[in-house]
Design a protein around this motif. Structure first.
Motif, PDB file in Angstrom:
ATOM      1  N   MET A   1       6.625  33.404 -56.279  1.00  0.00           N
ATOM      2  CA  MET A   1       6.274  32.154 -54.751  1.00  0.00           C
ATOM      3  C   MET A   1       7.569  32.384 -54.560  1.00  0.00           C
ATOM      4  O   MET A   1       8.510  31.175 -53.740  1.00  0.00           O
ATOM      5  CB  MET A   1       6.001  30.945 -55.640  1.00  0.00           C
ATOM      6  CG  MET A   1       4.446  30.636 -55.590  1.00  0.00           C
ATOM      7  SD  MET A   1       2.772  31.426 -54.751  1.00  0.00           S
ATOM      8  CE  MET A   1       2.182  30.234 -54.528  1.00  0.00           C
ATOM      9  N   ASN A   2       7.606  32.827 -54.244  1.00  0.00           N
ATOM     10  CA  ASN A   2       9.971  33.306 -53.304  1.00  0.00           C
ATOM     11  C   ASN A   2       9.184  34.240 -52.430  1.00  0.00           C
ATOM     12  O   ASN A   2       9.819  34.397 -51.367  1.00  0.00           O
ATOM     13  CB  ASN A   2      10.764  34.595 -54.221  1.00  0.00           C
ATOM     14  CG  ASN A   2      10.965  33.569 -55.658  1.00  0.00           C
ATOM     15  OD1 ASN A   2      11.212  32.483 -55.993  1.00  0.00           O
ATOM     16  ND2 ASN A   2      10.680  34.744 -56.730  1.00  0.00           N
ATOM     17  N   GLN A   3       7.572  33.421 -51.419  1.00  0.00           N
ATOM     18  CA  GLN A   3       7.475  34.189 -50.023  1.00  0.00           C
ATOM     19  C   GLN A   3       8.456  33.797 -49.213  1.00  0.00           C
ATOM     20  O   GLN A   3       8.002  32.290 -49.329  1.00  0.00           O
ATOM     21  CB  GLN A   3       6.258  34.359 -49.889  1.00  0.00           C
ATOM     22  CG  GLN A   3       5.777  36.105 -50.511  1.00  0.00           C
ATOM     23  CD  GLN A   3       4.371  36.170 -50.369  1.00  0.00           C
ATOM     24  OE1 GLN A   3       3.648  35.296 -50.222  1.00  0.00           O
ATOM     25  NE2 GLN A   3       4.573  37.324 -49.987  1.00  0.00           N
ATOM     26  N   ALA A   4       8.715  33.717 -48.288  1.00  0.00           N
ATOM     27  CA  ALA A   4       9.007  32.477 -46.927  1.00  0.00           C
ATOM     28  C   ALA A   4       8.148  32.253 -46.519  1.00  0.00           C
ATOM     29  O   ALA A   4       6.856  33.015 -46.202  1.00  0.00           O
ATOM     30  CB  ALA A   4       9.917  33.312 -46.084  1.00  0.00           C
ATOM     31  N   GLU A   5       8.402  31.058 -45.806  1.00  0.00           N
ATOM     32  CA  GLU A   5       6.799  30.482 -44.851  1.00  0.00           C
ATOM     33  C   GLU A   5       6.601  31.112 -43.750  1.00  0.00           C
ATOM     34  O   GLU A   5       7.344  30.632 -42.806  1.00  0.00           O
ATOM     35  CB  GLU A   5       6.658  28.678 -45.735  1.00  0.00           C
ATOM     36  CG  GLU A   5       6.186  28.362 -46.071  1.00  0.00           C
ATOM     37  CD  GLU A   5       5.908  26.874 -45.951  1.00  0.00           C
ATOM     38  OE1 GLU A   5       5.829  26.528 -44.865  1.00  0.00           O
ATOM     39  OE2 GLU A   5       6.086  26.167 -46.380  1.00  0.00           O
ATOM     40  N   ILE A   6       5.562  31.853 -43.797  1.00  0.00           N
ATOM     41  CA  ILE A   6       5.515  32.617 -42.791  1.00  0.00           C
ATOM     42  C   ILE A   6       5.740  31.914 -41.624  1.00  0.00           C
ATOM     43  O   ILE A   6       6.241  32.264 -39.944  1.00  0.00           O
ATOM     44  CB  ILE A   6       4.536  33.869 -42.956  1.00  0.00           C
ATOM     45  CG1 ILE A   6       5.326  34.552 -43.552  1.00  0.00           C
ATOM     46  CG2 ILE A   6       4.688  34.520 -41.263  1.00  0.00           C
ATOM     47  CD1 ILE A   6       3.855  35.552 -43.805  1.00  0.00           C
ATOM     48  N   SER A   7       4.825  30.590 -41.571  1.00  0.00           N
ATOM     49  CA  SER A   7       4.324  29.521 -40.702  1.00  0.00           C
ATOM     50  C   SER A   7       5.926  29.444 -39.246  1.00  0.00           C
ATOM     51  O   SER A   7       6.173  28.893 -38.430  1.00  0.00           O
ATOM     52  CB  SER A   7       3.530  28.859 -40.584  1.00  0.00           C
ATOM     53  OG  SER A   7       4.616  28.125 -41.470  1.00  0.00           O
ATOM     54  N   LYS A   8       6.646  29.018 -40.474  1.00  0.00           N
ATOM     55  CA  LYS A   8       8.066  28.885 -39.950  1.00  0.00           C
ATOM     56  C   LYS A   8       9.263  29.427 -39.438  1.00  0.00           C
ATOM     57  O   LYS A   8      10.345  29.330 -39.047  1.00  0.00           O
ATOM     58  CB  LYS A   8       8.468  27.754 -41.068  1.00  0.00           C
ATOM     59  CG  LYS A   8       8.093  26.545 -41.103  1.00  0.00           C
ATOM     60  CD  LYS A   8       8.895  25.783 -42.123  1.00  0.00           C
ATOM     61  CE  LYS A   8       7.394  24.392 -41.764  1.00  0.00           C
ATOM     62  NZ  LYS A   8       8.357  23.619 -43.324  1.00  0.00           N
ATOM     63  N   LEU A   9       8.969  31.286 -39.341  1.00  0.00           N
ATOM     64  CA  LEU A   9       9.808  31.931 -39.113  1.00  0.00           C
ATOM     65  C   LEU A   9       9.454  32.280 -37.995  1.00  0.00           C
ATOM     66  O   LEU A   9      11.132  32.466 -37.190  1.00  0.00           O
ATOM     67  CB  LEU A   9       9.391  32.989 -39.250  1.00  0.00           C
ATOM     68  CG  LEU A   9      10.002  33.670 -40.847  1.00  0.00           C
ATOM     69  CD1 LEU A   9       9.400  35.093 -41.680  1.00  0.00           C
ATOM     70  CD2 LEU A   9      11.148  33.346 -41.646  1.00  0.00           C
ATOM     71  N   VAL A  10       9.185  32.071 -36.394  1.00  0.00           N
ATOM     72  CA  VAL A  10       9.205  32.124 -35.095  1.00  0.00           C
ATOM     73  C   VAL A  10       8.319  30.222 -34.765  1.00  0.00           C
ATOM     74  O   VAL A  10       7.498  29.887 -35.910  1.00  0.00           O
ATOM     75  CB  VAL A  10       7.670  32.808 -34.693  1.00  0.00           C
ATOM     76  CG1 VAL A  10       8.654  34.400 -34.942  1.00  0.00           C
ATOM     77  CG2 VAL A  10       6.901  33.007 -35.375  1.00  0.00           C
ATOM     78  N   SER A  11       8.999  30.051 -33.860  1.00  0.00           N
ATOM     79  CA  SER A  11       8.294  28.914 -33.398  1.00  0.00           C
ATOM     80  C   SER A  11       6.767  28.955 -32.674  1.00  0.00           C
ATOM     81  O   SER A  11       6.085  30.409 -32.377  1.00  0.00           O
ATOM     82  CB  SER A  11       8.847  28.310 -32.084  1.00  0.00           C
ATOM     83  OG  SER A  11       9.855  28.783 -31.903  1.00  0.00           O
ATOM     84  N   GLN A  12       5.798  27.882 -33.071  1.00  0.00           N
ATOM     85  CA  GLN A  12       4.531  27.900 -33.341  1.00  0.00           C
ATOM     86  C   GLN A  12       4.463  27.475 -31.032  1.00  0.00           C
ATOM     87  O   GLN A  12       4.906  26.959 -31.678  1.00  0.00           O
ATOM     88  CB  GLN A  12       3.581  26.826 -33.468  1.00  0.00           C
ATOM     89  CG  GLN A  12       2.257  27.209 -34.654  1.00  0.00           C
ATOM     90  CD  GLN A  12       1.709  25.962 -34.928  1.00  0.00           C
ATOM     91  OE1 GLN A  12       2.211  25.079 -35.461  1.00  0.00           O
ATOM     92  NE2 GLN A  12       0.313  26.172 -35.040  1.00  0.00           N
ATOM     93  N   LEU A  13       3.396  28.210 -30.970  1.00  0.00           N
ATOM     94  CA  LEU A  13       3.244  28.080 -29.652  1.00  0.00           C
ATOM     95  C   LEU A  13       2.262  26.871 -29.221  1.00  0.00           C
ATOM     96  O   LEU A  13       1.968  26.842 -30.147  1.00  0.00           O
ATOM     97  CB  LEU A  13       3.037  29.557 -28.472  1.00  0.00           C
ATOM     98  CG  LEU A  13       4.375  30.488 -29.036  1.00  0.00           C
ATOM     99  CD1 LEU A  13       3.667  31.197 -27.599  1.00  0.00           C
ATOM    100  CD2 LEU A  13       5.923  29.662 -28.011  1.00  0.00           C
TER     101      LEU A  13
END
Lengths: 190, 339
Positions: A1-13
């Motif tokens: 589980m070393n994946q970055a949380e994808i939802s936090k990589l870009v700002s959610q519009l």
């Protein structure tokens, strides 16, 4: 589980993002498309309210939202954000406006930073038009204020109904207090 | 189905009829003979007034809209503000409730213009809609009268009495009606039927017409309504000997006006309650019909509207008609405190 949380990589519009991007009939290919969008985003940041064709408004809205959201998130000392601002804003004085005026204005917003209305089109034209604006702009509102204008008939009726309800409740409370006092004084007499 | 529910209300009385003059015999047959007679007189008088205009003169109307201006050349004593609105666009014609002449006179939309003037149109969402609200409320009372007049079976004798000056703050619009029912308390279902009748009447989109008539004609029109017949001389005395009439569909009533343009301006409508009043008016008990309505252009969720309906069930505090009172406004005895 070393994946970055994808939802936090870009700002959610806070606006809906189209799954497929529009081509906007650009003869020069993707580059020309981006040029068109840059013009619109620049105009939006400059004038704060613009009227244009619906597809182009909807498309450029996403880019404007992303730009403002990044400006708020990273500030003006972040190199990538600065490069993006430099790319999207053709008139360079607007870069200052983005970081110094718009970012502070929108920092506490919990809604989208822009607002879009469908605009009427005059009869022989059948193209869908739209008005795109930044929230908190200095212009008068485009839609009538149905909430704060207490003179509108439904607001008058609701305000009076509220008053009537309160008077009724106060009377009930007063009656209760009277009854309690009576019982106390009767006990004292005994 | 409705026959089981109530014995008093006639469900099919308010049907869509074209004008008396143009409709066939079959359609007029379910109208009361009184309504036919009144409409016949009204039509004749209307025609007479149109013919009495004589040579047509032109007037200049300066329209001032929120964003645009226009100058219209119209016909004196023939063109109405509604005609001007139709020139300016369907939207303006549909949404305008009342016209404002020279920034000071509220003018019924179907009343011919007497002279050159500045013209504005008011609707329900302007920043200061108090006057429009009042006009809307008055129109609601007027339409309520039409419904109350037509909704009962022939066995029940209905005589419209009057409606008080419109007061939106009281929470309900009112019409006082004399019914020869000793002690009628409407059930929920009967109220629902009444509300539906009112909605159906409004959806027929009757233009609310306006006419000034002499006292003699008014007396003739209302000779079968003892209350109106008694009120007419008093009203005429305060209005230069003229009586102002309004007509929606086949219903004719006296009112000072102005009214809204069309019955389809009413959106949400509920007749909330019918309450027997304690009065000394001769001829039978007087019932106060109460309702609440909103313009079509104003949307309100059903919960909030439910609160308004709930409040409209309480007796409206407007003055109760007695055998001795002064009739000053329209058709209505003026409550001493008009809002």
């Amino acid at each position: 589980m070393n994946q970055a949380e994808i939802s936090k990589l870009v700002s959610q519009l806070r606006v809906r993002v189209n799954p497929r991007l529009r081509k906007l009939k650009s003869a020069g290919g993707p580059e020309a498309r981006l040029d068109k969008l840059r013009k619109t985003v620049t105009a939006l940041i400059k004038h704060e309210r613009i009227e244009l064709n619906y597809p182009r408004a909807d498309e450029s809205r996403m880019y404007a939202e992303r730009l403002i959201s990044d400006a708020i998130r990273y500030g003006d000392c972040h190199r990538e954000t600065m490069e993006m601002a430099d790319f999207w804003l053709i008139e360079k004085q607007l870069v200052h406006k983005l970081f110094k005026v718009l970012a502070p204005r929108f920092v506490n917003y919990s809604t989208a930073y822009t607002r879009m209305y469908t605009a009427p089109s005059v009869y022989p034209e059948v193209v869908k038009r739209a008005v795109l604006e930044l929230r908190g702009n200095p212009y008068p509102s485009l839609v009538p204020d149905m909430h704060n204008n207490r003179n509108l008939i439904h607001n008058v009726l609701l305000d009076e109904a509220k008053k009537a309800y309160r008077t009724q409740k106060y009377e009930e409370i007063a009656a209760k207090i009277d009854a309690a006092e009576k019982s106390v004084s009767e006990e004292a007499r005994k | 189905m409705m026959n089981n529910i109530n014995v008093i209300l006639a469900r099919s009385m308010v049907a869509s009829f074209p004008r008396v003059a143009t409709c066939s015999k079959r359609l007029t047959s379910s109208l009361s003979s009184e309504a036919v007679r009144q409409n016949h007189l009204f039509d004749i008088e209307q025609k007479k007034q149109k013919e009495s205009v004589g040579r047509i003169e032109k007037i200049q109307i300066e329209y001032e809209g929120p964003t645009d201006k226009a100058t219209l050349t119209m016909n004196k004593h023939i063109s109405t503000p509604f005609d001007c609105a139709k020139h300016l666009g369907e939207r303006i014609a549909d949404q305008s409730a009342v016209a404002l002449l020279n920034n000071d006179t509220l003018w019924h939309m179907h009343k011919p213009l007497p002279d050159s003037c500045k013209l504005q149109f008011l609707h329900y969402k302007i920043p200061q809609p108090t006057a429009v609200n009042k006009i809307f409320w008055r129109s609601c009372s007027f339409i309520l009268g039409a419904v109350a007049n037509a909704a009962f079976k022939d066995t029940v004798k209905v005589q419209l009495h009057s409606f008080p000056s419109p007061n939106v703050r009281s929470g309900s619009f009112v019409y006082d009606v004399q019914l020869d029912l000793a002690d009628w308390k409407p059930t929920e279902k009967e109220l629902k039927v009444l509300s539906i009748e009112m909605i159906k009447f409004c959806q027929q989109s009757h233009a609310i017409e306006h006419m000034n008539v002499s006292t003699e004609l008014a007396l003739d029109l209302f000779r079968n309504n003892t209350h109106k017949y008694q009120q007419i001389p008093d009203i005429a005395a305060h209005n230069n000997g003229k009586i102002t009439l309004f007509r929606a569909g086949h219903h004719i009533d006296i009112s000072r006006g102005p009214m809204v343009t069309n019955t389809n301006h009413l959106g949400r409508v509920t007749i909330a309650n019918v309450i027997k009043l304690n009065t000394d008016v001769p001829g039978g008990p007087i019932y106060r019909f109460q309702g609440v309505a909103l313009p079509k252009s104003i949307m309100l969720n059903h919960f909030a509207f439910g609160l308004l309906e709930e409040r409209a069930r309480n007796l409206n505090p407007a003055r109760i008609p007695g055998s001795q009172e002064s009739f000053e406004e329209d058709n209505s005895f003026v409550a001493q405190v008009t809002a």
